[in-house]
Design an enzyme around this catalytic site. Structure first.
Site, PDB file in Angstrom:
ATOM      1  N   TRP A 153      68.330  39.489  36.947  1.00 27.27           N
ATOM      2  CA  TRP A 153      68.669  40.968  36.480  1.00 27.27           C
ATOM      3  C   TRP A 153      69.962  40.992  36.627  1.00 27.27           C
ATOM      4  CZ3 TRP A 153      72.024  44.017  39.949  1.00 27.27           C
ATOM      5  CH2 TRP A 153      72.260  45.686  39.710  1.00 27.27           C
ATOM      6  N   GLU A 208      63.509  41.385  35.671  1.00 18.84           N
ATOM      7  CA  GLU A 208      63.767  42.737  36.230  1.00 18.84           C
ATOM      8  C   GLU A 208      64.683  43.898  35.839  1.00 18.84           C
ATOM      9  OE1 GLU A 208      65.192  41.790  40.053  1.00 18.84           O
ATOM     10  OE2 GLU A 208      64.815  43.862  41.220  1.00 18.84           O
ATOM     11  N   LYS A 219      65.396  48.025  35.876  1.00 12.08           N
ATOM     12  CA  LYS A 219      65.837  49.184  36.588  1.00 12.08           C
ATOM     13  C   LYS A 219      65.984  50.685  35.710  1.00 12.08           C
ATOM     14  CE  LYS A 219      68.981  50.566  40.654  1.00 12.08           C
ATOM     15  NZ  LYS A 219      69.817  48.829  40.896  1.00 12.08           N
ATOM     16  N   ASP A 256      60.594  45.474  40.641  1.00 10.94           N
ATOM     17  CA  ASP A 256      60.978  46.386  41.911  1.00 10.94           C
ATOM     18  C   ASP A 256      60.855  47.198  42.630  1.00 10.94           C
ATOM     19  OD1 ASP A 256      62.918  47.858  43.733  1.00 10.94           O
ATOM     20  OD2 ASP A 256      64.419  46.081  43.575  1.00 10.94           O
ATOM     21  N   HIS A 299      62.994  50.852  41.784  1.00 14.11           N
ATOM     22  CA  HIS A 299      63.125  50.681  40.146  1.00 14.11           C
ATOM     23  C   HIS A 299      62.566  52.069  38.952  1.00 14.11           C
ATOM     24  CE1 HIS A 299      65.685  47.216  40.832  1.00 14.11           C
ATOM     25  NE2 HIS A 299      66.174  48.292  40.991  1.00 14.11           N
ATOM     26  N   HIS A 357      59.592  42.425  43.873  1.00  7.85           N
ATOM     27  CA  HIS A 357      60.703  42.758  44.839  1.00  7.85           C
ATOM     28  C   HIS A 357      60.505  43.825  45.528  1.00  7.85           C
ATOM     29  CE1 HIS A 357      64.395  40.966  43.177  1.00  7.85           C
ATOM     30  NE2 HIS A 357      63.781  40.187  43.291  1.00  7.85           N
ATOM     31  N   ASP A 371      68.410  55.497  46.597  1.00  5.33           N
ATOM     32  CA  ASP A 371      68.773  54.299  46.738  1.00  5.33           C
ATOM     33  C   ASP A 371      67.758  53.773  47.069  1.00  5.33           C
ATOM     34  OD1 ASP A 371      70.017  51.712  48.596  1.00  5.33           O
ATOM     35  OD2 ASP A 371      68.709  52.395  50.077  1.00  5.33           O
ATOM     36  N   ASP A 409      66.662  50.144  48.197  1.00  2.00           N
ATOM     37  CA  ASP A 409      66.820  49.002  49.292  1.00  2.00           C
ATOM     38  C   ASP A 409      66.706  49.403  50.746  1.00  2.00           C
ATOM     39  OD1 ASP A 409      67.317  47.509  46.886  1.00  2.00           O
ATOM     40  OD2 ASP A 409      68.964  48.293  46.562  1.00  2.00           O
ATOM     41  N   ASP A 455      63.720  42.606  48.551  1.00  2.00           N
ATOM     42  CA  ASP A 455      64.576  42.578  48.146  1.00  2.00           C
ATOM     43  C   ASP A 455      65.293  44.080  48.686  1.00  2.00           C
ATOM     44  OD1 ASP A 455      67.011  43.706  46.593  1.00  2.00           O
ATOM     45  OD2 ASP A 455      66.000  44.205  44.862  1.00  2.00           O
TER      46      ASP A 455
HETATM   47  C1  RNT Z   1      69.551  45.692  41.810  1.00  4.58           C
HETATM   48  C2  RNT Z   1      68.324  44.866  41.975  1.00  4.58           C
HETATM   49  C3  RNT Z   1      68.520  43.239  41.924  1.00  4.58           C
HETATM   50  C4  RNT Z   1      69.497  43.090  43.182  1.00  4.58           C
HETATM   51  C5  RNT Z   1      69.527  41.441  44.372  1.00  4.58           C
HETATM   52  C6  RNT Z   1      70.259  41.571  44.828  1.00  4.58           C
HETATM   53  O1  RNT Z   1      69.433  46.886  41.526  1.00  4.58           O
HETATM   54  O2  RNT Z   1      66.927  44.570  42.717  1.00  4.58           O
HETATM   55  O3  RNT Z   1      67.449  42.354  42.920  1.00  4.58           O
HETATM   56  O4  RNT Z   1      68.963  43.559  44.933  1.00  4.58           O
HETATM   57  O5  RNT Z   1      69.119  41.213  43.027  1.00  4.58           O
HETATM   58 ZN    ZN Z   2      65.117  44.127  43.055  1.00  6.24          ZN
END
Ligand code: RNT
Ligand code: ZN
Length: 422
Positions: A189, A230, A232, A263, A266, A290, A298, A300, A330
């Protein structure tokens, strides 16, 4: 009746109720061992890593907010925390490590200099724990990432620096996989993107493709290394464009049969990652997940048992895709007890898979094929209030880990005796 007896009795009743709906809970329990979750090291220290004594997450379009006391400040503290986490979770796990968590022995080793030896103590730890290990190159928290572009940088020396980092990370990952006898999933990523509307998106994407081609020129056995990509949608400070978009990576992954990493933080808020599973798996061999919980901008927060995660799990179980999906977490929440976040998030992810396994899929499919759509909706709705919790508790009991909310006291105790002393 003591707690154990209560859990067993509740399970017996639940088993019968599920059986009446055509679901065998014992089969689901046995299958739970196939749900292996890769525990991301970065929840323990807010994505700081151990490159320098005062490492903190900088740049990269991701942020950890909060300053809850007790974060891991050394490899030994991180290992201790992870051991505690593993002792409170049912089923099987792996470790997911970022490159900036290497064991550099106090030396300053730049990202284009890292070697397998810097990760040997982690490999040894995984062997001791009897778990596999995954890996990630780290393209953030570094002076050469400050301008916002790494693998897609127009500055050739910067681009080359990151290509070298990536090459080394693949070598390290292959060594991890070789030593542990289970393929290491290495996820790429990059934060590359632009805050305001750029005019030359194309050049950055051409450069990213070139960098990946260069780094992937070396091939490693699939039994040792699996490369994942990955995407985003946007990041903090990269709101207008990310170079590594979903189209970019999906195209690349299909062309080169790489893993695509989904993820669920994303994408556009109304997009469901669960819906993407079957499409992607038509064209690539494997996925990496993820799992996370996006809230507004956000991506995460700690995973909870929500419809988003449940659809992902259901789509995997309905189609028998567990052996083609690598499950990672993640999230990084620095505002609550960090171990607690791990446990809540990991348990929620496992619960989603268990719920998926307790679905009478064949019956639902039949209703769908017969056009009985009210009946399908009604059954799906009824399933939500079936005694899933009793099966989950029994699974925890059988796995020798705290049942129900009992783990809360254990986390509090660890906070009192370990974390608060840091
Ligand atoms: C960031 C990505 C990535 C990170 C990690 C720490 O937006 O999701 O995967 O969170 O690599
Ligand atoms: Zn991620």
């Amino acid at each position: 009746m003591n707690n154990r007896e209560l859990t067993e009795k509740a399970y017996e009743i639940a088993r019968e109720q599920y059986s009446n709906s055509g679901v065998d809970t014992d089969i689901a329990l046995a299958k739970m061992d196939n749900v292996v979750i890769s525990l991301h090291c970065w929840q323990a220290d807010d994505v700081g890593g151990f490159e320098t004594p005062d490492a903190t997450l900088t740049g990269g379009g991701i942020q950890a907010t909060g300053n809850y006391p007790g974060k891991a400040t050394s490899i030994s503290e991180l290992k201790k925390d992870l051991e505690k986490v593993l002792s409170l979770l049912p089923g099987k796990y792996r470790l997911n490590l970022h490159a900036l968590y290497g064991d550099f022995g106090g030396e300053l080793v730049d990202r284009d200099q890292i070697e397998p030896k810097h990760f040997q103590t982690w490999i040894d730890w995984c062997r001791e724990q009897g778990i596999g290990m995954d890996f990630n190159p780290s393209f953030f928290s570094h002076p050469k990432a400050q301008a916002g572009f790494t693998l897609s940088s127009k500055d050739e020396s910067i681009r080359q620096f990151w290509v070298e980092h990536l090459k080394r990370c693949r070598k390290i990952s292959a060594e991890i996989g070789r030593q542990l006898g289970t393929p290491c999933v290495m996820n790429i990523w990059i934060p590359d993107g632009s805050k305001d509307i750029p005019v030359d998106r194309n050049a950055h994407r051409v450069l990213l493709k070139k960098s990946l081609d260069e780094a992937f020129a070396v091939t490693y056995p699939k039994e040792h290394l699996k490369d994942a990509l990955e995407s985003k949608l946007f990041g903090i400070g990269a709101e207008a464009m990310t170079v590594g978009s979903q189209e970019f990576y999906l195209g690349y992954a299909i062309q080169h049969n790489k893993l695509i990493c989904l993820d669920n933080g994303h994408f556009h808020p109304t997009e469901q990652v669960g819906d993407k599973v079957t499409s992607c798996l038509l064209y690539v061999d494997e996925l990496l997940l993820h799992l996370t919980r996006p809230i507004r901008w956000d991506s995460d927060h700690a995973v909870t048992l929500n419809e988003d995660v449940q659809l992902i799990a259901s789509e995997i179980i309905r189609n028998d895709f567990l052996n083609r999906v690598n499950i990672g977490l993640d999230f990084f929440d620095a505002s609550i007890n960090r171990l607690g976040a791990y446990i809540v998030g990991s348990r929620a992810a496992k619960k989603a898979f268990m719920i998926a396994m307790l679905e009478p899929f064949a019956r639902l499919k039949e209703l769908e094929e017969n056009g009985q759509l009210f009946e399908r909706l009604a059954l799906l709705e009824e399933l939500k209030t079936k005694p899933f919790g009793a099966v989950w508790d029994y699974y925890c009991l059988k796995s020798g880990v705290p049942v129900g909310e009992d783990y809360i006291a254990e986390v509090q105790e660890y906070e009192r005796t370990v974390l608060s002393l840091r």
